[in-house]
Write a protein that holds these residues in place. Sequence first.
Motif: not given
Length: 322
Positions: A12-15, A77-79, A120-123, A226-230
Amino acid sequence: MKLLGLHHVSILTGKAERNFQFYTKVLGMRLVKKTVNQDNTESYHLFYGDANGSPGTEITFFDIPGLGHTYPGVSSISSTSLRVRDTDSLLFWEERFTQFGIIHEMIVKRANRDTLAFQDYDGTRLILVADNGEAGVRAGVPWEGSEVPREHAILGLGPVTLTLAISEPTVGVLTEMMGFRHVGSYPSLAGDFPDIQVYATGEGGTGAEVHIETRPDLPRERPGRGSVHHVAFRVPNEEEYEYWVKRISSFGLMNSGKVERYYFKALYFREPNHILFELSTDTPGFDVDEPIESLGERLALPPFLEPRREEIESKLRPLELQ
């Protein structure tokens, strides 16, 4: 029948604009598909990969403007790892991250490989992993359309790490249902916690591993930017896809059933710790509707969405990617 390895990871990205800048300008990856989230066509879906958009090289992003922070924790999915050729490449990237002001750590060993963690820029928590000639799933083709030298280019996906409070149910799904095998372990870098366990499929190596981190001390992750969806795993063709559709159902796991994504066929299910897994076919690929030389240059829509192009484009926010 064996899963071949990792197919893609979706985040997921915010921008989307800053996301594009990071993955193409800083990391030097290729935008191989600019399309929409097929489940929410008012949102962009960007795919970055190698020069040919090869399966196993894509890291993808759903654009959700205004999305809040991620609060890390378990059932996540932490990394996500990205492959580079060797340790010399990690030294190049360490210097490049410093130059661009990118948050990063020191080069350290994980699973007996040299690695470099960064954000990355979203963490989004990312790790570069050096292949150093290791056998296993073949790397991708370096993209030469960026300023990153070919010898240091990102070559595809490396291991993903799952962080769990209780690991046994997830390990059972990986080994008993999905055919993964235990290939080793390494000490946790977070402190006095159980060793991280390594599971591999197919030919193994950096492009075919899942790492399991057990952290009973953490709360459940609250996802945000910045979190992983799948994470998706590779199925070579439609014949084997049919096998996996039946196999997943035979184990009694709730699943999506067959999903046609046009660029690949998909099947989604949640494992016992609620992490979303996907099985995706290698075929037909991202060049089914665009020539390889012009991948990602226009808004691509699968045939079942093409009749709605005017409507879809009218509801998408303007997106300038340069």
